[in-house]
Design an enzyme around this catalytic site. Structure first.
Site, mmCIF file in Angstrom:
data_model
loop_
_atom_site.group_PDB
_atom_site.id
_atom_site.type_symbol
_atom_site.label_atom_id
_atom_site.label_comp_id
_atom_site.label_asym_id
_atom_site.label_seq_id
_atom_site.Cartn_x
_atom_site.Cartn_y
_atom_site.Cartn_z
ATOM 1 N N GLY A 64 -38.984 -1.647 19.419
ATOM 2 C CA GLY A 64 -39.674 -0.378 19.244
ATOM 3 C C GLY A 64 -39.310 0.417 18.010
ATOM 4 O O GLY A 64 -39.773 1.546 17.849
ATOM 5 N N TRP A 66 -40.187 0.114 14.839
ATOM 6 C CA TRP A 66 -41.333 0.464 13.994
ATOM 7 C C TRP A 66 -42.178 1.541 14.663
ATOM 8 O O TRP A 66 -42.655 2.461 13.999
ATOM 9 C CB TRP A 66 -42.161 -0.783 13.684
ATOM 10 C CG TRP A 66 -41.596 -1.592 12.559
ATOM 11 C CD1 TRP A 66 -40.298 -1.613 12.131
ATOM 12 C CD2 TRP A 66 -42.308 -2.483 11.704
ATOM 13 N NE1 TRP A 66 -40.164 -2.476 11.073
ATOM 14 C CE2 TRP A 66 -41.375 -3.021 10.795
ATOM 15 C CE3 TRP A 66 -43.631 -2.901 11.644
ATOM 16 C CZ2 TRP A 66 -41.744 -3.939 9.805
ATOM 17 C CZ3 TRP A 66 -43.999 -3.821 10.666
ATOM 18 C CH2 TRP A 66 -43.062 -4.331 9.753
ATOM 19 N N ASP A 92 -46.771 -6.077 22.796
ATOM 20 C CA ASP A 92 -45.783 -7.146 22.691
ATOM 21 C C ASP A 92 -45.840 -7.999 23.952
ATOM 22 O O ASP A 92 -46.292 -7.543 25.011
ATOM 23 C CB ASP A 92 -44.371 -6.585 22.511
ATOM 24 C CG ASP A 92 -43.434 -7.592 21.856
ATOM 25 O OD1 ASP A 92 -43.026 -7.362 20.696
ATOM 26 O OD2 ASP A 92 -43.107 -8.617 22.483
ATOM 27 N N ASP A 108 -50.525 -10.640 25.553
ATOM 28 C CA ASP A 108 -50.994 -11.360 24.371
ATOM 29 C C ASP A 108 -52.350 -10.802 23.960
ATOM 30 O O ASP A 108 -53.313 -10.866 24.728
ATOM 31 C CB ASP A 108 -51.106 -12.849 24.717
ATOM 32 C CG ASP A 108 -51.425 -13.721 23.515
ATOM 33 O OD1 ASP A 108 -52.032 -13.221 22.544
ATOM 34 O OD2 ASP A 108 -51.080 -14.918 23.555
ATOM 35 N N ASP A 133 -44.496 -6.863 12.953
ATOM 36 C CA ASP A 133 -43.158 -7.404 12.723
ATOM 37 C C ASP A 133 -42.967 -8.652 13.587
ATOM 38 O O ASP A 133 -41.852 -9.033 13.922
ATOM 39 C CB ASP A 133 -42.103 -6.345 13.064
ATOM 40 C CG ASP A 133 -40.740 -6.658 12.471
ATOM 41 O OD1 ASP A 133 -40.687 -7.348 11.438
ATOM 42 O OD2 ASP A 133 -39.726 -6.222 13.035
ATOM 43 N N LYS A 173 -44.902 -9.258 8.383
ATOM 44 C CA LYS A 173 -43.676 -9.926 7.957
ATOM 45 C C LYS A 173 -43.949 -11.410 7.797
ATOM 46 O O LYS A 173 -44.662 -12.005 8.603
ATOM 47 C CB LYS A 173 -42.571 -9.721 8.992
ATOM 48 C CG LYS A 173 -41.292 -10.491 8.666
ATOM 49 C CD LYS A 173 -40.130 -10.028 9.499
ATOM 50 C CE LYS A 173 -40.216 -10.453 10.942
ATOM 51 N NZ LYS A 173 -39.039 -10.027 11.714
#
Length: 217
Positions: A64, A66, A92, A108, A133, A173
């Site tokens: 968490g 970000w 997530d 998902d 991320d 990322k």
């Protein structure tokens, strides 16, 4: 029983490095759940992506950090709690401890029930900024890991095409290696402006870097 002294030395060296890391210390002081917050902070301060009133989607948000940073950006007082000028939706596969003002969706985002929750959270609109991320579980096999990393980046790009405003921005990322050039090419095909950034807060020995795409073509 044989003890692997080399492994113990490596683990001790990593632990010492982690404990003495200035960004780890800063995260503890500033109340962030992970040092990763400073990576997004550097990127955002350079490019001015997250503005008051924005709708931001955080993919792969757990634990968490970000989302915490985004929350402070959208707070009139820059605070971790209180009023919020904007909307934050975090997703997530793993649970995330609640953050005030952040709507978390577990699951998902490729699955219809999860997408339905997201669309409801967006209120029929689209995101101004998408940040990702996401990182795979690494196997140690270079080819396999490159493919896993590429898939997550491709998923974030596809997500942005469908759920982000045309003038929006995507931050992902990725890692230098196998699929890096192909992923940069994908960004250049998709976005008007593409900027690779290696934040100072990324560890020196890490091949980690970030790509920012701004404005869908």
């Amino acid at each position: 029983m044989k003890v692997n002294t080399k492994s113990k030395k490596v683990n001790k060296a990593w632990l010492n490095s982690h404990v003495n890391d200035p960004y780890v210390k800063a995260a503890q002081k500033d109340g962030y759940r992970a040092r990763a917050a400073y990576k997004l902070k550097e990127i955002d301060e350079q490019l001015k992506l997250i503005r008051p009133g924005a709708t931001v989607v955080d993919l792969g948000s757990t634990p968490g950090a970000w989302s915490q940073y985004v929350r402070r950006c959208l707070s009139p007082e820059g605070a971790a709690v209180g009023a919020l000028n904007g909307r934050i939706i975090s997703l997530d596969l793993l649970p995330m401890e609640p953050i005030e003002g952040v709507q978390f969706i577990l699951g998902d985002f490729r699955e219809e029930p999860v997408l339905a929750q997201l669309q409801e959270a967006l209120g029929g609109g689209k995101a101004d900024v998408v940040v990702s991320d996401m990182a795979p579980n690494l196997s140690g096999n270079g080819t396999t890991d490159a493919a896993r990393i590429a898939l997550l980046v491709e998923l974030a790009v596809d997500f942005s095409i469908h759920h982000m405003k045309p003038e929006g921005a995507l931050v992902v990322k990725l890692f230098h290696g196998g699929a890096y050039d192909d992923l940069v090419a994908l960004f250049r095909q998709t976005f008007k402006v593409v900027k690779p950034i290696k934040p100072k807060s990324s560890r020196d020995k890490s091949s980690e870097t970030f790509l920012v795409g701004m404005g869908l073509k």
